[in-house]
Design a protein around this motif. Structure first.
Motif, PDB file in Angstrom:
ATOM      1  N   VAL A   1      19.726  16.568  -7.530  1.00  0.00           N
ATOM      2  CA  VAL A   1      19.164  15.348  -6.960  1.00  0.00           C
ATOM      3  C   VAL A   1      17.773  15.125  -7.547  1.00  0.00           C
ATOM      4  O   VAL A   1      17.029  16.078  -7.766  1.00  0.00           O
ATOM      5  CB  VAL A   1      19.109  15.444  -5.415  1.00  0.00           C
ATOM      6  N   GLN A   2      17.472  13.882  -7.827  1.00  0.00           N
ATOM      7  CA  GLN A   2      16.146  13.518  -8.309  1.00  0.00           C
ATOM      8  C   GLN A   2      15.424  12.744  -7.219  1.00  0.00           C
ATOM      9  O   GLN A   2      16.036  11.959  -6.505  1.00  0.00           O
ATOM     10  CB  GLN A   2      16.252  12.680  -9.585  1.00  0.00           C
ATOM     11  N   LEU A   3      14.117  12.994  -7.108  1.00  0.00           N
ATOM     12  CA  LEU A   3      13.336  12.435  -6.012  1.00  0.00           C
ATOM     13  C   LEU A   3      12.143  11.661  -6.549  1.00  0.00           C
ATOM     14  O   LEU A   3      11.504  12.074  -7.527  1.00  0.00           O
ATOM     15  CB  LEU A   3      12.850  13.565  -5.095  1.00  0.00           C
ATOM     16  N   GLN A   4      11.822  10.567  -5.886  1.00  0.00           N
ATOM     17  CA  GLN A   4      10.685   9.724  -6.267  1.00  0.00           C
ATOM     18  C   GLN A   4       9.922   9.345  -5.012  1.00  0.00           C
ATOM     19  O   GLN A   4      10.404   8.552  -4.203  1.00  0.00           O
ATOM     20  CB  GLN A   4      11.172   8.471  -6.970  1.00  0.00           C
ATOM     21  N   ALA A   5       8.739   9.944  -4.866  1.00  0.00           N
ATOM     22  CA  ALA A   5       7.891   9.633  -3.714  1.00  0.00           C
ATOM     23  C   ALA A   5       6.923   8.520  -4.075  1.00  0.00           C
ATOM     24  O   ALA A   5       6.513   8.377  -5.236  1.00  0.00           O
ATOM     25  CB  ALA A   5       7.121  10.869  -3.283  1.00  0.00           C
ATOM     26  N   SER A   6       6.539   7.741  -3.092  1.00  0.00           N
ATOM     27  CA  SER A   6       5.586   6.659  -3.287  1.00  0.00           C
ATOM     28  C   SER A   6       4.891   6.366  -1.968  1.00  0.00           C
ATOM     29  O   SER A   6       5.109   7.067  -0.974  1.00  0.00           O
ATOM     30  CB  SER A   6       6.298   5.406  -3.818  1.00  0.00           C
ATOM     31  N   GLY A   7       4.050   5.340  -1.966  1.00  0.00           N
ATOM     32  CA  GLY A   7       3.438   4.887  -0.716  1.00  0.00           C
ATOM     33  C   GLY A   7       2.059   5.413  -0.434  1.00  0.00           C
ATOM     34  O   GLY A   7       1.456   5.042   0.575  1.00  0.00           O
ATOM     35  N   GLY A   8       1.558   6.292  -1.300  1.00  0.00           N
ATOM     36  CA  GLY A   8       0.222   6.823  -1.077  1.00  0.00           C
ATOM     37  C   GLY A   8      -0.850   5.775  -1.297  1.00  0.00           C
ATOM     38  O   GLY A   8      -0.591   4.693  -1.812  1.00  0.00           O
ATOM     39  N   GLY A   9      -2.051   6.100  -0.878  1.00  0.00           N
ATOM     40  CA  GLY A   9      -3.163   5.178  -1.053  1.00  0.00           C
ATOM     41  C   GLY A   9      -4.355   5.612  -0.254  1.00  0.00           C
ATOM     42  O   GLY A   9      -4.407   6.723   0.281  1.00  0.00           O
ATOM     43  N   LEU A  10      -5.321   4.712  -0.171  1.00  0.00           N
ATOM     44  CA  LEU A  10      -6.562   4.958   0.564  1.00  0.00           C
ATOM     45  C   LEU A  10      -6.469   4.277   1.925  1.00  0.00           C
ATOM     46  O   LEU A  10      -6.140   3.084   2.011  1.00  0.00           O
ATOM     47  CB  LEU A  10      -7.741   4.415  -0.219  1.00  0.00           C
ATOM     48  N   VAL A  11      -6.760   5.031   2.965  1.00  0.00           N
ATOM     49  CA  VAL A  11      -6.698   4.487   4.322  1.00  0.00           C
ATOM     50  C   VAL A  11      -7.858   5.055   5.127  1.00  0.00           C
ATOM     51  O   VAL A  11      -8.303   6.181   4.873  1.00  0.00           O
ATOM     52  CB  VAL A  11      -5.339   4.819   4.985  1.00  0.00           C
ATOM     53  N   GLN A  12      -8.343   4.282   6.068  1.00  0.00           N
ATOM     54  CA  GLN A  12      -9.420   4.761   6.926  1.00  0.00           C
ATOM     55  C   GLN A  12      -8.873   5.692   7.999  1.00  0.00           C
ATOM     56  O   GLN A  12      -7.701   5.590   8.399  1.00  0.00           O
ATOM     57  CB  GLN A  12     -10.128   3.583   7.582  1.00  0.00           C
ATOM     58  N   ALA A  13      -9.715   6.565   8.460  1.00  0.00           N
ATOM     59  CA  ALA A  13      -9.342   7.457   9.556  1.00  0.00           C
ATOM     60  C   ALA A  13      -8.845   6.630  10.739  1.00  0.00           C
ATOM     61  O   ALA A  13      -9.427   5.594  11.077  1.00  0.00           O
ATOM     62  CB  ALA A  13     -10.517   8.323   9.962  1.00  0.00           C
ATOM     63  N   GLY A  14      -7.766   7.108  11.338  1.00  0.00           N
ATOM     64  CA  GLY A  14      -7.146   6.391  12.437  1.00  0.00           C
ATOM     65  C   GLY A  14      -6.053   5.440  12.008  1.00  0.00           C
ATOM     66  O   GLY A  14      -5.297   4.934  12.851  1.00  0.00           O
ATOM     67  N   GLY A  15      -5.952   5.210  10.735  1.00  0.00           N
ATOM     68  CA  GLY A  15      -4.950   4.297  10.215  1.00  0.00           C
ATOM     69  C   GLY A  15      -3.592   4.955  10.025  1.00  0.00           C
ATOM     70  O   GLY A  15      -3.389   6.123  10.380  1.00  0.00           O
ATOM     71  N   SER A  16      -2.669   4.182   9.446  1.00  0.00           N
ATOM     72  CA  SER A  16      -1.294   4.644   9.259  1.00  0.00           C
ATOM     73  C   SER A  16      -0.830   4.377   7.839  1.00  0.00           C
ATOM     74  O   SER A  16      -1.303   3.446   7.172  1.00  0.00           O
ATOM     75  CB  SER A  16      -0.345   3.925  10.232  1.00  0.00           C
ATOM     76  N   LEU A  17       0.100   5.200   7.402  1.00  0.00           N
ATOM     77  CA  LEU A  17       0.795   5.005   6.141  1.00  0.00           C
ATOM     78  C   LEU A  17       2.230   5.468   6.326  1.00  0.00           C
ATOM     79  O   LEU A  17       2.499   6.371   7.126  1.00  0.00           O
ATOM     80  CB  LEU A  17       0.173   5.822   5.007  1.00  0.00           C
ATOM     81  N   ARG A  18       3.135   4.862   5.566  1.00  0.00           N
ATOM     82  CA  ARG A  18       4.506   5.354   5.520  1.00  0.00           C
ATOM     83  C   ARG A  18       4.827   5.712   4.074  1.00  0.00           C
ATOM     84  O   ARG A  18       4.663   4.876   3.173  1.00  0.00           O
ATOM     85  CB  ARG A  18       5.505   4.316   6.032  1.00  0.00           C
ATOM     86  N   LEU A  19       5.265   6.931   3.884  1.00  0.00           N
ATOM     87  CA  LEU A  19       5.632   7.404   2.561  1.00  0.00           C
ATOM     88  C   LEU A  19       7.150   7.382   2.433  1.00  0.00           C
ATOM     89  O   LEU A  19       7.838   8.088   3.173  1.00  0.00           O
ATOM     90  CB  LEU A  19       5.121   8.825   2.328  1.00  0.00           C
ATOM     91  N   PRO A  20       7.684   6.613   1.495  1.00  0.00           N
ATOM     92  CA  PRO A  20       9.109   6.680   1.235  1.00  0.00           C
ATOM     93  C   PRO A  20       9.393   7.633   0.068  1.00  0.00           C
ATOM     94  O   PRO A  20       8.561   7.809  -0.817  1.00  0.00           O
ATOM     95  CB  PRO A  20       9.467   5.239   0.858  1.00  0.00           C
ATOM     96  N   CYS A  21      10.560   8.222   0.107  1.00  0.00           N
ATOM     97  CA  CYS A  21      11.019   9.056  -1.002  1.00  0.00           C
ATOM     98  C   CYS A  21      12.456   8.631  -1.303  1.00  0.00           C
ATOM     99  O   CYS A  21      13.324   8.721  -0.431  1.00  0.00           O
ATOM    100  CB  CYS A  21      10.955  10.533  -0.632  1.00  0.00           C
ATOM    101  N   ALA A  22      12.667   8.166  -2.515  1.00  0.00           N
ATOM    102  CA  ALA A  22      13.993   7.718  -2.941  1.00  0.00           C
ATOM    103  C   ALA A  22      14.693   8.843  -3.686  1.00  0.00           C
ATOM    104  O   ALA A  22      14.102   9.501  -4.541  1.00  0.00           O
ATOM    105  CB  ALA A  22      13.857   6.495  -3.840  1.00  0.00           C
ATOM    106  N   ALA A  23      15.955   9.044  -3.354  1.00  0.00           N
ATOM    107  CA  ALA A  23      16.744  10.098  -3.986  1.00  0.00           C
ATOM    108  C   ALA A  23      17.879   9.501  -4.794  1.00  0.00           C
ATOM    109  O   ALA A  23      18.414   8.436  -4.463  1.00  0.00           O
ATOM    110  CB  ALA A  23      17.298  11.040  -2.922  1.00  0.00           C
ATOM    111  N   SER A  24      18.229  10.180  -5.845  1.00  0.00           N
ATOM    112  CA  SER A  24      19.403   9.795  -6.625  1.00  0.00           C
ATOM    113  C   SER A  24      20.422  10.912  -6.531  1.00  0.00           C
ATOM    114  O   SER A  24      20.086  12.052  -6.254  1.00  0.00           O
ATOM    115  CB  SER A  24      19.015   9.550  -8.080  1.00  0.00           C
ATOM    116  N   GLY A  25      21.657  10.592  -6.744  1.00  0.00           N
ATOM    117  CA  GLY A  25      22.701  11.599  -6.626  1.00  0.00           C
ATOM    118  C   GLY A  25      23.684  11.205  -5.549  1.00  0.00           C
ATOM    119  O   GLY A  25      23.329  10.530  -4.584  1.00  0.00           O
ATOM    120  N   ARG A  26      24.919  11.646  -5.697  1.00  0.00           N
ATOM    121  CA  ARG A  26      25.964  11.207  -4.780  1.00  0.00           C
ATOM    122  C   ARG A  26      26.033  11.991  -3.495  1.00  0.00           C
ATOM    123  O   ARG A  26      26.667  11.571  -2.560  1.00  0.00           O
ATOM    124  CB  ARG A  26      27.319  11.293  -5.482  1.00  0.00           C
ATOM    125  N   THR A  27      25.354  13.133  -3.426  1.00  0.00           N
ATOM    126  CA  THR A  27      25.504  13.986  -2.250  1.00  0.00           C
ATOM    127  C   THR A  27      24.209  14.127  -1.471  1.00  0.00           C
ATOM    128  O   THR A  27      23.936  15.170  -0.887  1.00  0.00           O
ATOM    129  CB  THR A  27      26.008  15.381  -2.663  1.00  0.00           C
TER     130      THR A  27
END
Length: 122
Positions: A1-27
């Motif tokens: 399986v191959q993985l690709q993470a994204s969604g990082g960045g700069l955020v102030q304390a108290g804030g929120s972020l969502r990190l997605p990770c996309a996978a390839s492969g049939r299983t």
């Protein structure tokens, strides 16, 4: 399986972020998934993990109640929702996968994506 993470960045304390990770492969649905992070000068640590079925989750004490891991097998995605971020959450975040037993050990994950940098300013 191959993985690709994204969604990082700069955020102030108290804030929120969502990190997605996309996978390839049939299983993808056979894989336990984990989110790790590595801060400068520190070892890579497990932040959260979810079993292949979604029935088991793990959270590091430092993120319990603030972070949530989830998966969408139809989309072959795993997510890390991060709320109430703190400066000490600053790190490069990695998603990882393994099809063997559910584990919290870094060395038990065979497949890794590239990291995504999260910076939390005070």
């Amino acid at each position: 399986v191959q993985l690709q993470a994204s969604g990082g960045g700069l955020v102030q304390a108290g804030g929120s972020l969502r990190l997605p990770c996309a996978a390839s492969g049939r299983t993808f649905s056979n894989y336990n998934m984990g989110w790790f992070r590595q801060a400068p000068g520190k070892e890579r640590e497990l932040v959260a993990a979810i079993s292949w079925s979604g029935s088991r989750t793990y959270y590091a004490d430092s993120v319990k109640g603030r972070f949530t891991i989830s998966r969408d097998d139809a989309k072959k995605m795993v997510y890390l929702q991060m709320n109430s971020l703190k400066p000490e959450d600053t790190a490069v975040y990695y998603c990882a996968a393994d099809s063997r037993s559910f584990s919290t050990g870094r060395n038990d994950y065979r497949y890794w994506g590239q990291g995504t940098l999260v910076t939390v300013s005070s």
